[in-house]
Design a protein around this motif. Structure first.
Motif, PDB file in Angstrom:
ATOM      1  N   LEU A  22       0.814  -1.222   0.000  1.00 24.08           N
ATOM      2  CA  LEU A  22       0.000   0.000   0.000  1.00 24.08           C
ATOM      3  C   LEU A  22       0.843   1.265   0.000  1.00 24.08           C
ATOM      4  N   ALA A  23       1.915   1.272   0.770  1.00 23.46           N
ATOM      5  CA  ALA A  23       2.757   2.463   0.889  1.00 23.46           C
ATOM      6  C   ALA A  23       3.755   2.603  -0.255  1.00 23.46           C
ATOM      7  N   SER A  24       3.756   1.641  -1.182  1.00 20.52           N
ATOM      8  CA  SER A  24       4.725   1.649  -2.281  1.00 20.52           C
ATOM      9  C   SER A  24       4.158   2.250  -3.560  1.00 20.52           C
ATOM     10  N   ALA A  25       3.174   3.114  -3.450  1.00 21.15           N
ATOM     11  CA  ALA A  25       2.566   3.808  -4.594  1.00 21.15           C
ATOM     12  C   ALA A  25       2.091   2.844  -5.682  1.00 21.15           C
ATOM     13  N   PRO A  26       1.186   1.906  -5.338  1.00 23.52           N
ATOM     14  CA  PRO A  26       0.696   0.979  -6.359  1.00 23.52           C
ATOM     15  C   PRO A  26      -0.132   1.682  -7.433  1.00 23.52           C
ATOM     16  N   ASP A  27      -0.111   1.125  -8.633  1.00 22.05           N
ATOM     17  CA  ASP A  27      -0.880   1.649  -9.767  1.00 22.05           C
ATOM     18  C   ASP A  27      -2.085   0.761 -10.024  1.00 22.05           C
TER      19      ASP A  27
END
Length: 148
Positions: A22-27
């Motif tokens: 979630l915190a890894s900037a998902p696309d």
């Protein structure tokens, strides 16, 4: 680590995202835009239903109207709260002038009204304008009461 359903703020497609990601900037898998923008999502009544029913994230909704002075005053605070609460909470705005049926169905009697939804149902409601810190604090306090 678990899979969560997250509705895209752009195309409103439901995506599966690992909770650790979630915190890894998902696309979005469909439109390829960021699932989290740090800004509230403007929702129609139909889009509201999809975000509430399909998101496994809590959704904090600001029910507002363009003619409402306190609503306009709270808008920047709600935007700041979005930057602080995402990606743990999706923040959304519903214009009650455009979605009058939804406002009536949910018994929105005054604006601005914040309503927090989790698991497809409303878990808390707060009427009146609030500052960003108060929005964040109130939301976090309500989420503590929600079973994981």
């Amino acid at each position: 680590m678990s899979l969560l359903h997250v509705v895209c703020p752009h195309c409103h497609t439901t995506n599966r995202v690992e909770s650790d990601d979630l915190a890894s900037a998902p696309d979005c898998g469909s439109c390829h835009k960021a699932l989290f923008t740090g800004a509230p999502v403007n929702l129609s009544a139909t889009e509201f239903e999809r975000h509430i029913a399909r998101n496994q994230l809590p959704v904090l909704v600001d029910f507002w109207a363009p003619w409402c002075g306190p609503c306009r005053m709270m808008a920047p605070a709600f935007e700041q709260a979005a930057r602080e609460l995402e990606p743990r909470v999706r923040l959304a705005k519903v214009n009650t002038e455009e979605a009058q049926g939804l406002g009536a169905r949910l018994n929105i009697r005054s604006i601005p009204t914040l309503a927090l939804f989790a698991g497809g149902r409303e878990i808390a409601r707060q009427a009146g304008a609030m500052g960003a810190a108060d929005i964040v604090r109130w939301t976090q306090a309500q989420l503590v009461r929600v079973p994981a």
